[in-house]
Design a protein around this motif. Structure first.
Motif, PDB file in Angstrom:
ATOM      1  N   ASP B 238       0.833  -1.205   0.000  1.00 19.45           N
ATOM      2  CA  ASP B 238       0.000   0.000   0.000  1.00 19.45           C
ATOM      3  C   ASP B 238       0.867   1.255   0.000  1.00 19.45           C
ATOM      4  O   ASP B 238       0.609   2.220  -0.721  1.00 19.45           O
ATOM      5  N   THR B 240       3.987   1.535  -0.960  1.00 16.49           N
ATOM      6  CA  THR B 240       4.718   1.651  -2.235  1.00 16.49           C
ATOM      7  C   THR B 240       3.814   2.220  -3.312  1.00 16.49           C
ATOM      8  O   THR B 240       4.226   3.069  -4.116  1.00 16.49           O
ATOM      9  N   GLU B 241       2.563   1.778  -3.318  1.00 21.77           N
ATOM     10  CA  GLU B 241       1.626   2.274  -4.322  1.00 21.77           C
ATOM     11  C   GLU B 241       1.388   3.775  -4.130  1.00 21.77           C
ATOM     12  O   GLU B 241       1.385   4.547  -5.096  1.00 21.77           O
ATOM     13  N   THR B 244       4.501   5.680  -5.132  1.00 26.26           N
ATOM     14  CA  THR B 244       4.608   5.703  -6.596  1.00 26.26           C
ATOM     15  C   THR B 244       3.662   6.744  -7.177  1.00 26.26           C
ATOM     16  O   THR B 244       4.011   7.477  -8.111  1.00 26.26           O
ATOM     17  N   GLN B 245       2.482   6.826  -6.585  1.00 23.15           N
ATOM     18  CA  GLN B 245       1.514   7.823  -7.036  1.00 23.15           C
ATOM     19  C   GLN B 245       2.052   9.242  -6.812  1.00 23.15           C
ATOM     20  O   GLN B 245       1.955  10.106  -7.691  1.00 23.15           O
TER      21      GLN B 245
END
Lengths: 383, 383
Positions: B238, B240-241, B244-245
């Motif tokens: 979560d 990392t996502e 990344t966003q």
């Protein structure tokens, strides 16, 4: 003269209607022998134009008897139909000359993705064959121009033998050649294998070290033909030196006529661990849009030189690099040294010298500045 | 807000006289804990600026408590004196905060080869420390601008935790980062090793795939600090996502503000044998000055796309490449297909899609067009 300066060659350039301007657009160079030795190097681009796909088969046996060239269309990404057009052109040339089409190199330049009319091209073959003469070299050189502003020709005199050459190209001058068509003739007696060795040695330090804008074309071809008409067999070293001189001269003519450029920039790397590393370092600077734009602005921005060097894998100490521009050592041991205001970048010729202090090899790569005119020409040159 | 949006952080941006305009030019972001986990990635350029040489030692233990940033001078190629300036700045920050200087990252941006006044910088530290607050993020983002026309900030909300970020950079956006300073904060509980993994995953598909002009800077730094102040430990996937966003959002802000650009170009390679090859192919197109000038001229010149693909070593059949521009498949199997006049390049956003038909991997690289304004800005920006 030029390609028709050496004995044994005829040439011509005529208008075949491929260029909308009505300018000359097809050329022919014919070797009348007695020998037909040849060597050729092509673009390293994997997406090759149809004339390159055809011609690389032609040159395999070391025999080339004629080169047909057209501007006004690159015959690239035109598919099997385009290949058949190239083949038909070679066949028509061969028919006129009483030779096999497998001895006819074909070169094309101009827009990519454009299929020229096969009939126009074949009519052009007829016309250019009829026009050929022993002093048609200049017209041939003119007929291969695209965005070139001047025709490029060279003559080098040997001891009883000569070399002549013509070239076109004004953009996409990059490693392993680029939108560059070059035909070189000689009346020396040189075997195909010796020609190949001499040509590779010559292009390695001339055309291969031009990097005008980092882009590599799909059509580049450099062909040398030896008629042997002088009857003289020069020592290979002498011939290689003369051929290198001819290629270097043509390369500098291409550099000076590069699309939209204001400056010719020679980037020399000294004291590299190897010649390959010297080339890598010089080329990295030649590819820096930021550095090239700075030269256009007459700004001796050596920081952009160091930033480019830092992207390479060459051997050097990042804290001990020296950089000179036009002979002024603006950076010593990676810190500011002489006053950059001493560097006058108003003249076209600019030199950058980099001392890596890592060995004794050196190399020079030539490039141009990045200008408004480059952007203009290459945004306006329609696809 | 932004870097001060997550709990546990203060920030400020003030003017210290480094910029001749009197604009804000120093920024400070302080992590007040309770945790001080961090991860950082730096430029891959081997010629690194002094702040990078300092900061890479700071980040080694995974603990960073403050980041000091200045615009108005890159402190690059300024030698041992410049390094001592960076060190003195870190010491002064540490003294104010009652921490060790080895926990203070320093970032600088601006002209290369320029040594800022150490006194000015130290005065700036004093002033920015005094100014810090829990809503100083916007001022910090403003203080790190160079040729940026707008400040770049982002907030991403997690489940009870948040991420905030700021970035600067408007040129030299190239692989492995480039003239890019990014500070990201979070109040999530994330260990330094997890932060490192998340940051590398995030930058690999965001900043590393920007290639505005192929040039790589000497100062790039992306730092993420985690205060743990939310008390919540999110699943690494979560986090990392979300990271990344945040990175992708900032990367797109950088792309849209690139110096002199008229277009943002997304180059997507489909059906490559591997993701690396997809990146290689997309990047080769992103680096083509000829293609980029064509987009500036609103010319859908797909031949220049194929010519760039042909310079790569990726797996593909040169006779079977498909290319679309803005969804119009102008090239199928390496020959002309749909009418290029259907491609409208008047909007800023341009997409190029390349189908290699060699596998099932894909990647997108983002670049800008090559414009008169790019040449102008980079020829006028004095060394």
């Amino acid at each position: 003269m030029t390609v028709t300066h050496p004995a044994g060659f005829t040439a011509a350039g005529v208008a075949a209607g491929l260029k909308s301007t009505g300018a000359k657009d097809v050329a022919l160079v014919v070797n009348h022998g007695p020998r037909f030795d040849s060597a050729t190097v092509f673009t390293a681009n994997r997406c090759k134009a149809n004339p390159v796909l055809w011609s690389r088969e032609v040159v395999k046996d070391g025999t080339v008897k004629a080169v047909f060239l057209n501007s006004g269309g690159a015959n690239c990404y035109t598919g099997p139909e385009g290949f058949q057009t190239t083949h038909a052109v070679a066949e028509r040339v061969a028919e006129h000359l009483g030779i096999g089409s497998i001895d006819v190199v074909v070169c094309s330049t101009g827009l990519i993705g454009l299929a020229n009319s096969r009939e126009d091209l074949l009519d052009g073959v007829d016309a250019v064959h009829a026009a050929q003469s022993t002093d048609g070299g200049a017209e041939a050189a003119e007929a291969i121009m695209t965005t070139d502003s001047v025709a490029k020709q060279v003559v080098v005199e040997g001891a009883g033998w000569t070399i002549g050459g013509m070239a076109k190209g004004a953009g996409m001058l990059a490693p392993a050649l680029a939108t560059m068509l070059v035909v070189i003739t000689t009346d020396a007696v040189v075997s195909a294998s010796d020609l190949d060795a001499a040509l590779r040695a010559a292009t390695r330090v001339s055309f291969d070290r031009l990097d005008s804008d980092g882009c590599m074309s799909t059509n580049d071809t450099v062909t040398v033909m030896a008629s042997g008409a002088s009857g003289i067999t020069p020592p290979l070293a002498d011939f290689t030196e003369a051929l290198t001189q001819a290629c270097s001269d043509l390369a500098m003519q291409l550099l000076k006529d590069a699309e939209g450029a204001d400056h010719e920039i020679a980037i020399t790397t000294l004291n590299a661990a190897s010649e390959d590393e010297a080339v890598e370092v010089s080329r990295s600077v030649a590819r820096s849009n930021l550095f090239k734009a700075a030269v256009f602005g007459q700004d001796p921005n050596w920081g952009r030189v160091l930033a480019s060097i830092g992207t390479t894998q060459a051997a050097f100490d990042p804290a001990d690099l020296d950089v000179a521009m036009n002979g002024v050592w603006v950076c010593r041991s990676s810190v500011p040294a002489e006053d950059p205001s001493k560097v006058d970048l108003s003249a076209r010729e600019v030199s950058v010298t980099i001392d890596l202090k890592a060995g004794d090899a050196r190399a020079t790569v030539w490039t141009n500045d990045l200008t408004h005119a480059y952007v203009h020409e290459n945004s306006a040159y329609s696809s």
